[in-house]
Write a protein that holds these residues in place. Structure first.
Motif, PDB file in Angstrom:
ATOM      1  N   GLY A   1      -5.228  -4.635  26.408  1.00 28.86           N
ATOM      2  CA  GLY A   1      -6.678  -4.685  26.309  1.00 28.86           C
ATOM      3  C   GLY A   1      -7.334  -3.703  25.366  1.00 28.86           C
ATOM      4  N   THR A   2      -6.657  -2.611  25.003  1.00 28.44           N
ATOM      5  CA  THR A   2      -7.215  -1.603  24.104  1.00 28.44           C
ATOM      6  C   THR A   2      -6.100  -1.088  23.195  1.00 28.44           C
ATOM      7  OG1 THR A   2      -8.778  -0.888  25.804  1.00 28.44           O
ATOM      8  CG2 THR A   2      -8.440   0.609  23.983  1.00 28.44           C
ATOM      9  N   ALA A   3      -6.442  -0.884  21.926  1.00 29.93           N
ATOM     10  CA  ALA A   3      -5.471  -0.318  20.982  1.00 29.93           C
ATOM     11  C   ALA A   3      -6.203   0.587  20.000  1.00 29.93           C
ATOM     12  CB  ALA A   3      -4.757  -1.427  20.217  1.00 29.93           C
ATOM     13  N   ASP A   4      -5.714   1.806  19.852  1.00 30.40           N
ATOM     14  CA  ASP A   4      -6.221   2.716  18.833  1.00 30.40           C
ATOM     15  C   ASP A   4      -5.376   2.511  17.585  1.00 30.40           C
ATOM     16  OD1 ASP A   4      -8.189   3.830  20.464  1.00 30.40           O
ATOM     17  OD2 ASP A   4      -6.793   5.277  21.304  1.00 30.40           O
ATOM     18  N   LEU A   5      -6.043   2.211  16.473  1.00 32.70           N
ATOM     19  CA  LEU A   5      -5.333   1.859  15.250  1.00 32.70           C
ATOM     20  C   LEU A   5      -5.825   2.671  14.059  1.00 32.70           C
ATOM     21  CD1 LEU A   5      -5.325  -2.041  15.528  1.00 32.70           C
ATOM     22  CD2 LEU A   5      -3.461  -0.464  16.048  1.00 32.70           C
ATOM     23  N   LYS A   6      -4.990   2.644  13.007  1.00 31.82           N
ATOM     24  CA  LYS A   6      -5.356   3.209  11.714  1.00 31.82           C
ATOM     25  C   LYS A   6      -5.157   2.115  10.667  1.00 31.82           C
ATOM     26  CE  LYS A   6      -4.064   7.827  13.028  1.00 31.82           C
ATOM     27  NZ  LYS A   6      -3.181   8.953  12.860  1.00 31.82           N
ATOM     28  N   TRP A   7      -6.142   1.964   9.811  1.00 36.52           N
ATOM     29  CA  TRP A   7      -6.091   1.033   8.698  1.00 36.52           C
ATOM     30  C   TRP A   7      -6.035   1.873   7.434  1.00 36.52           C
ATOM     31  CZ3 TRP A   7      -9.020   0.456  12.989  1.00 36.52           C
ATOM     32  CH2 TRP A   7      -9.012  -0.778  13.653  1.00 36.52           C
ATOM     33  N   ARG A   8      -4.950   1.776   6.696  1.00 44.74           N
ATOM     34  CA  ARG A   8      -4.802   2.528   5.443  1.00 44.74           C
ATOM     35  C   ARG A   8      -4.997   1.538   4.290  1.00 44.74           C
ATOM     36  NH1 ARG A   8      -1.477   7.335   4.011  1.00 44.74           N
ATOM     37  NH2 ARG A   8      -1.182   7.230   1.761  1.00 44.74           N
ATOM     38  N   PHE A   9      -6.117   1.668   3.603  1.00 43.96           N
ATOM     39  CA  PHE A   9      -6.468   0.788   2.495  1.00 43.96           C
ATOM     40  C   PHE A   9      -6.122   1.470   1.180  1.00 43.96           C
ATOM     41  CE2 PHE A   9      -9.391  -0.377   5.873  1.00 43.96           C
ATOM     42  CZ  PHE A   9      -9.502  -1.754   5.769  1.00 43.96           C
ATOM     43  N   THR A  10      -5.392   0.776   0.322  1.00 40.86           N
ATOM     44  CA  THR A  10      -5.191   1.212  -1.052  1.00 40.86           C
ATOM     45  C   THR A  10      -5.970   0.235  -1.916  1.00 40.86           C
ATOM     46  OG1 THR A  10      -2.989   2.051  -0.521  1.00 40.86           O
ATOM     47  CG2 THR A  10      -3.505   1.721  -2.856  1.00 40.86           C
ATOM     48  N   LEU A  11      -6.866   0.765  -2.730  1.00 41.07           N
ATOM     49  CA  LEU A  11      -7.808  -0.057  -3.478  1.00 41.07           C
ATOM     50  C   LEU A  11      -7.449  -0.138  -4.947  1.00 41.07           C
ATOM     51  CD1 LEU A  11     -11.065   1.360  -1.853  1.00 41.07           C
ATOM     52  CD2 LEU A  11      -9.609  -0.529  -1.054  1.00 41.07           C
ATOM     53  N   ALA A  12      -7.851  -1.227  -5.566  1.00 41.37           N
ATOM     54  CA  ALA A  12      -7.744  -1.423  -7.010  1.00 41.37           C
ATOM     55  C   ALA A  12      -9.102  -1.954  -7.446  1.00 41.37           C
ATOM     56  CB  ALA A  12      -6.638  -2.414  -7.350  1.00 41.37           C
ATOM     57  N   ASP A  13      -9.875  -1.092  -8.087  1.00 39.05           N
ATOM     58  CA  ASP A  13     -11.254  -1.405  -8.428  1.00 39.05           C
ATOM     59  C   ASP A  13     -12.001  -1.726  -7.132  1.00 39.05           C
ATOM     60  OD1 ASP A  13     -10.850  -0.980 -11.203  1.00 39.05           O
ATOM     61  OD2 ASP A  13      -9.920  -2.952 -11.335  1.00 39.05           O
ATOM     62  N   ASP A  14     -12.576  -2.901  -7.021  1.00 38.74           N
ATOM     63  CA  ASP A  14     -13.336  -3.258  -5.819  1.00 38.74           C
ATOM     64  C   ASP A  14     -12.579  -4.289  -4.976  1.00 38.74           C
ATOM     65  OD1 ASP A  14     -15.582  -2.841  -4.178  1.00 38.74           O
ATOM     66  OD2 ASP A  14     -16.528  -4.675  -4.923  1.00 38.74           O
ATOM     67  N   ARG A  15     -11.258  -4.185  -4.957  1.00 36.14           N
ATOM     68  CA  ARG A  15     -10.426  -5.088  -4.166  1.00 36.14           C
ATOM     69  C   ARG A  15      -9.389  -4.264  -3.410  1.00 36.14           C
ATOM     70  NH1 ARG A  15      -9.333 -10.062  -7.276  1.00 36.14           N
ATOM     71  NH2 ARG A  15      -8.730 -10.985  -5.302  1.00 36.14           N
ATOM     72  N   ILE A  16      -8.784  -4.899  -2.409  1.00 33.53           N
ATOM     73  CA  ILE A  16      -7.753  -4.250  -1.604  1.00 33.53           C
ATOM     74  C   ILE A  16      -6.389  -4.627  -2.171  1.00 33.53           C
ATOM     75  CG2 ILE A  16      -6.742  -4.046   0.697  1.00 33.53           C
ATOM     76  CD1 ILE A  16      -9.564  -4.984   1.747  1.00 33.53           C
ATOM     77  N   ARG A  17      -5.623  -3.630  -2.574  1.00 32.36           N
ATOM     78  CA  ARG A  17      -4.277  -3.873  -3.113  1.00 32.36           C
ATOM     79  C   ARG A  17      -3.227  -3.808  -2.012  1.00 32.36           C
ATOM     80  NH1 ARG A  17      -2.871   0.122  -7.516  1.00 32.36           N
ATOM     81  NH2 ARG A  17      -2.769   1.454  -5.708  1.00 32.36           N
ATOM     82  N   GLN A  18      -3.474  -2.913  -1.016  1.00 33.94           N
ATOM     83  CA  GLN A  18      -2.520  -2.776   0.074  1.00 33.94           C
ATOM     84  C   GLN A  18      -3.271  -2.368   1.325  1.00 33.94           C
ATOM     85  OE1 GLN A  18       0.789  -0.270  -0.869  1.00 33.94           O
ATOM     86  NE2 GLN A  18       1.693  -0.450   1.151  1.00 33.94           N
ATOM     87  N   LEU A  19      -2.836  -2.925   2.455  1.00 32.75           N
ATOM     88  CA  LEU A  19      -3.404  -2.571   3.761  1.00 32.75           C
ATOM     89  C   LEU A  19      -2.258  -2.392   4.735  1.00 32.75           C
ATOM     90  CD1 LEU A  19      -5.638  -2.211   5.866  1.00 32.75           C
ATOM     91  CD2 LEU A  19      -5.742  -4.720   6.046  1.00 32.75           C
ATOM     92  N   GLU A  20      -2.242  -1.225   5.374  1.00 29.64           N
ATOM     93  CA  GLU A  20      -1.258  -0.937   6.417  1.00 29.64           C
ATOM     94  C   GLU A  20      -2.039  -0.706   7.705  1.00 29.64           C
ATOM     95  OE1 GLU A  20       1.480   2.226   5.301  1.00 29.64           O
ATOM     96  OE2 GLU A  20       0.987   1.791   3.211  1.00 29.64           O
ATOM     97  N   ILE A  21      -1.703  -1.464   8.759  1.00 29.85           N
ATOM     98  CA  ILE A  21      -2.342  -1.323  10.058  1.00 29.85           C
ATOM     99  C   ILE A  21      -1.283  -0.851  11.052  1.00 29.85           C
ATOM    100  CG2 ILE A  21      -3.652  -2.468  11.884  1.00 29.85           C
ATOM    101  CD1 ILE A  21      -4.410  -4.609   9.762  1.00 29.85           C
ATOM    102  N   ALA A  22      -1.544   0.270  11.711  1.00 31.62           N
ATOM    103  CA  ALA A  22      -0.548   0.834  12.633  1.00 31.62           C
ATOM    104  C   ALA A  22      -1.249   1.693  13.678  1.00 31.62           C
ATOM    105  CB  ALA A  22       0.457   1.678  11.863  1.00 31.62           C
ATOM    106  N   PRO A  23      -0.563   1.912  14.820  1.00 34.95           N
ATOM    107  CA  PRO A  23      -1.133   2.816  15.827  1.00 34.95           C
ATOM    108  C   PRO A  23      -1.236   4.246  15.315  1.00 34.95           C
ATOM    109  CG  PRO A  23       0.758   1.596  16.696  1.00 34.95           C
ATOM    110  CD  PRO A  23       0.668   1.312  15.237  1.00 34.95           C
TER     111      PRO A  23
END
Length: 110
Positions: free
Chosen positions: A88-110
């Protein structure tokens, strides 16, 4: 989202809140990589399958708790999901690596 994050990151969370996979996929580069639940998806087709499959399996809300730049093109967002998934609940981290105004990489993890 009231935190100072790049526009593309704010648009990601807004599109996710609306459950709009087409709007989410439009934010990624053509060769983007997403890692979630230990599995990596590469390119638009695999990311679209993730958005319409595992990422849409449950109903949830996301509360963004913090964000920080950890480099010229990387943003780390912390938050909490609440929904009808196991636990029912999860604490997460979203690590975004950007290229200009777009997302090149996204890592989602606790």
């Amino acid at each position: 989202m009231n935190l100072a994050v790049p526009g593309v990151v704010a648009r990601y969370f807004e599109a996710d809140r609306r459950r709009d996979p087409d709007a989410v996929i439009a934010l990624f580069t053509d060769d983007a990589v997403v890692t979630d639940e230990g599995r990596t998806r590469r390119g638009a087709a695999e990311i679209r399958s993730w958005l319409r499959g595992p990422a849409s399996q449950y109903q949830y809300t996301t509360e963004v708790l913090g964000a920080e730049a950890i480099g010229a093109d990387t943003v780390l967002v912390t938050g909490r999901l609440e929904g009808n998934f196991p636990g029912g609940t999860a604490d997460l981290k979203w690590r975004f690596t950007l290229a200009d105004d777009r997302i090149r990489q996204l890592e989602i993890a606790p």
